[in-house]
Design a protein around this motif. Sequence first.
Motif, PDB file in Angstrom:
ATOM      1  N   ALA A   1      28.480  37.109  26.058  1.00  0.00           N
ATOM      2  CA  ALA A   1      28.720  37.685  27.384  1.00  0.00           C
ATOM      3  C   ALA A   1      28.375  36.702  28.502  1.00  0.00           C
ATOM      4  CB  ALA A   1      27.914  38.969  27.549  1.00  0.00           C
ATOM      5  N   SER A   2      27.361  35.861  28.268  1.00  0.00           N
ATOM      6  CA  SER A   2      26.963  34.903  29.307  1.00  0.00           C
ATOM      7  C   SER A   2      28.049  33.881  29.575  1.00  0.00           C
ATOM      8  CB  SER A   2      25.669  34.185  28.893  1.00  0.00           C
ATOM      9  OG  SER A   2      25.905  33.270  27.837  1.00  0.00           O
ATOM     10  N   GLN A   3      28.974  33.715  28.627  1.00  0.00           N
ATOM     11  CA  GLN A   3      30.058  32.731  28.759  1.00  0.00           C
ATOM     12  C   GLN A   3      31.407  33.389  29.023  1.00  0.00           C
ATOM     13  OE1 GLN A   3      30.007  29.842  25.391  1.00  0.00           O
ATOM     14  NE2 GLN A   3      28.455  31.199  24.546  1.00  0.00           N
ATOM     15  N   LEU A   4      31.420  34.684  29.242  1.00  0.00           N
ATOM     16  CA  LEU A   4      32.664  35.446  29.223  1.00  0.00           C
ATOM     17  C   LEU A   4      33.663  35.020  30.278  1.00  0.00           C
ATOM     18  CD1 LEU A   4      34.309  37.834  28.121  1.00  0.00           C
ATOM     19  CD2 LEU A   4      33.064  39.325  29.703  1.00  0.00           C
ATOM     20  N   VAL A   5      33.200  34.691  31.471  1.00  0.00           N
ATOM     21  CA  VAL A   5      34.128  34.577  32.594  1.00  0.00           C
ATOM     22  C   VAL A   5      34.644  33.163  32.815  1.00  0.00           C
ATOM     23  CG1 VAL A   5      34.474  35.047  35.041  1.00  0.00           C
ATOM     24  CG2 VAL A   5      32.985  36.531  33.689  1.00  0.00           C
ATOM     25  N   SER A   6      33.765  32.212  33.063  1.00  0.00           N
ATOM     26  CA  SER A   6      34.225  30.895  33.525  1.00  0.00           C
ATOM     27  C   SER A   6      35.117  30.178  32.527  1.00  0.00           C
ATOM     28  CB  SER A   6      33.022  30.008  33.874  1.00  0.00           C
ATOM     29  OG  SER A   6      32.355  30.504  35.001  1.00  0.00           O
TER      30      SER A   6
ATOM     31  N   PRO B   1      41.457  33.699  42.751  1.00  0.00           N
ATOM     32  CA  PRO B   1      41.585  34.591  43.905  1.00  0.00           C
ATOM     33  C   PRO B   1      43.036  35.004  44.195  1.00  0.00           C
ATOM     34  CG  PRO B   1      40.138  32.744  44.412  1.00  0.00           C
ATOM     35  CD  PRO B   1      40.806  32.426  43.117  1.00  0.00           C
ATOM     36  N   ALA B   2      43.985  34.150  43.815  1.00  0.00           N
ATOM     37  CA  ALA B   2      45.393  34.450  44.075  1.00  0.00           C
ATOM     38  C   ALA B   2      46.014  35.337  43.003  1.00  0.00           C
ATOM     39  CB  ALA B   2      46.188  33.143  44.175  1.00  0.00           C
ATOM     40  N   MET B   3      45.284  35.584  41.930  1.00  0.00           N
ATOM     41  CA  MET B   3      45.822  36.358  40.803  1.00  0.00           C
ATOM     42  C   MET B   3      45.809  37.842  41.116  1.00  0.00           C
ATOM     43  SD  MET B   3      44.514  36.273  36.835  1.00  0.00           S
ATOM     44  CE  MET B   3      44.858  34.519  36.687  1.00  0.00           C
ATOM     45  N   ALA B   4      46.889  38.526  40.792  1.00  0.00           N
ATOM     46  CA  ALA B   4      46.973  39.971  41.009  1.00  0.00           C
ATOM     47  C   ALA B   4      45.916  40.688  40.176  1.00  0.00           C
ATOM     48  CB  ALA B   4      48.360  40.467  40.636  1.00  0.00           C
ATOM     49  N   ALA B   5      45.384  41.780  40.708  1.00  0.00           N
ATOM     50  CA  ALA B   5      44.318  42.520  40.038  1.00  0.00           C
ATOM     51  C   ALA B   5      44.755  42.995  38.657  1.00  0.00           C
ATOM     52  CB  ALA B   5      43.880  43.706  40.897  1.00  0.00           C
ATOM     53  N   GLY B   6      46.004  43.448  38.541  1.00  0.00           N
ATOM     54  CA  GLY B   6      46.503  43.917  37.254  1.00  0.00           C
ATOM     55  C   GLY B   6      46.537  42.812  36.216  1.00  0.00           C
ATOM     56  N   LYS B   7      46.965  41.619  36.626  1.00  0.00           N
ATOM     57  CA  LYS B   7      47.000  40.479  35.714  1.00  0.00           C
ATOM     58  C   LYS B   7      45.585  40.094  35.301  1.00  0.00           C
ATOM     59  CE  LYS B   7      49.700  37.929  34.369  1.00  0.00           C
ATOM     60  NZ  LYS B   7      50.319  37.770  33.028  1.00  0.00           N
ATOM     61  N   ARG B   8      44.644  40.067  36.247  1.00  0.00           N
ATOM     62  CA  ARG B   8      43.258  39.725  35.941  1.00  0.00           C
ATOM     63  C   ARG B   8      42.678  40.711  34.919  1.00  0.00           C
ATOM     64  NH1 ARG B   8      41.401  40.255  40.663  1.00  0.00           N
ATOM     65  NH2 ARG B   8      41.784  38.130  41.374  1.00  0.00           N
ATOM     66  N   ALA B   9      42.917  41.989  35.128  1.00  0.00           N
ATOM     67  CA  ALA B   9      42.395  43.003  34.216  1.00  0.00           C
ATOM     68  C   ALA B   9      43.013  42.860  32.827  1.00  0.00           C
ATOM     69  CB  ALA B   9      42.671  44.399  34.774  1.00  0.00           C
ATOM     70  N   SER B  10      44.299  42.549  32.771  1.00  0.00           N
ATOM     71  CA  SER B  10      44.982  42.384  31.491  1.00  0.00           C
ATOM     72  C   SER B  10      44.412  41.208  30.703  1.00  0.00           C
ATOM     73  CB  SER B  10      46.482  42.191  31.720  1.00  0.00           C
ATOM     74  OG  SER B  10      47.147  41.896  30.521  1.00  0.00           O
ATOM     75  N   LEU B  11      44.200  40.085  31.386  1.00  0.00           N
ATOM     76  CA  LEU B  11      43.667  38.901  30.713  1.00  0.00           C
ATOM     77  C   LEU B  11      42.226  39.120  30.260  1.00  0.00           C
ATOM     78  CD1 LEU B  11      45.118  36.007  32.928  1.00  0.00           C
ATOM     79  CD2 LEU B  11      45.998  36.913  30.768  1.00  0.00           C
ATOM     80  N   LEU B  12      41.421  39.772  31.086  1.00  0.00           N
ATOM     81  CA  LEU B  12      40.043  40.066  30.686  1.00  0.00           C
ATOM     82  C   LEU B  12      40.010  41.006  29.481  1.00  0.00           C
ATOM     83  CD1 LEU B  12      38.243  40.440  34.126  1.00  0.00           C
ATOM     84  CD2 LEU B  12      37.674  38.796  32.335  1.00  0.00           C
ATOM     85  N   GLY B  13      40.904  41.969  29.471  1.00  0.00           N
ATOM     86  CA  GLY B  13      40.985  42.867  28.335  1.00  0.00           C
ATOM     87  C   GLY B  13      41.336  42.138  27.053  1.00  0.00           C
ATOM     88  N   GLU B  14      42.224  41.153  27.153  1.00  0.00           N
ATOM     89  CA  GLU B  14      42.588  40.335  25.994  1.00  0.00           C
ATOM     90  C   GLU B  14      41.380  39.552  25.490  1.00  0.00           C
ATOM     91  OE1 GLU B  14      45.967  36.925  24.920  1.00  0.00           O
ATOM     92  OE2 GLU B  14      46.132  38.111  26.754  1.00  0.00           O
TER      93      GLU B  14
END
Length: 325
Positions: free
Chosen positions: A118-123, A269-282
């Motif tokens: 989890a500590s590496q999840l985002v960047s 920051p330019a990424m649509a919220a729906g796309k961001r959520a989809s990629l994070l879910g993946e």
Amino acid sequence: MRALVQQKFGDPAEVLEVQEVPSPQPGPGEVLVRVLLSPVHNHDLWTARGTYGFKPEMPARSGTEFVGVVETLGEGVDGLAVGQRVASGGTFGAWAEFVVATAQTLIPVPDAIGDEAASQLVSMPFSAIALLDSLELAEGDWFVQNAANGAVGRLVAQLAAARGVHVLGLVRRADGVAELRAQGIGDVVATDDDGWRDRVREIVGDAPIRAGVDSVGGAAAGDVVSLLAEGGRLVVFGAMASPTLEISSGDVIFKQVTVTGFWGSKVFPAMAAGKRASLLGELVTGIASGALTLPVEHVYSLEQIAEAARGNAAPGRRGKILLRP
């Protein structure tokens, strides 16, 4: 509370030191988080040196990503709860016992994911999946990346495999091939072998290589471009060896290659919220299932930042360096 602070730019092993600083308090729309683990990224160390695109005013804190536990909710925050585990990849000052983050930047962490992952999840993982997604490749397509045994390279290879996209990995030494094979990543070629291009054709055959990712710079970027098919695209992700690209003008002209850059600070920051959520879910699905692995090399305390910085640069490192406040 304890936090890593620097008074001037320079070698992170020398300028970063633990200091007692006032404990922060969340304002409206903010959350106070107790940090559990925080990874050491190259961009964190470049920031400390003053060589990154972001230069904080001195004295400055350090670190940008963490997993932690919500301690206090600021006014107007909903959707989060005290005691909940959360992760963030864009909160400056993460190398500390506590950090205040904007609520919208925090991602709830499922129980299926441990603290180290989890500590590496985002960047890095999110950069990897956003980078892969930006290549716009279809199932069965090939692309090539150098620094294939780096953190992002390993993630991109695993994510591409899950999408049915083929990845040709380039590494600079033969033992890097074995390292990746041990992690289940194949189709890797070491460029220190004079016959490496023949090995590439053995792997890829006549299939066109539609895109390339360069994280090294210098002549290594030219190697990637030389393998691209007509109309191919080079995405510049990093510059581990050189800030200058050595690319054949003939490859660019006759193959009509395009060259673009990828910087998460601009892309996310330019990424649509729906796309961001989809990629994070993946990402979450891949980590929880074990298809996506985030190995850890060593965990250091804040007081061991010098060892952590040196460990981050150690050749042959097979996992992330983490800090535990």
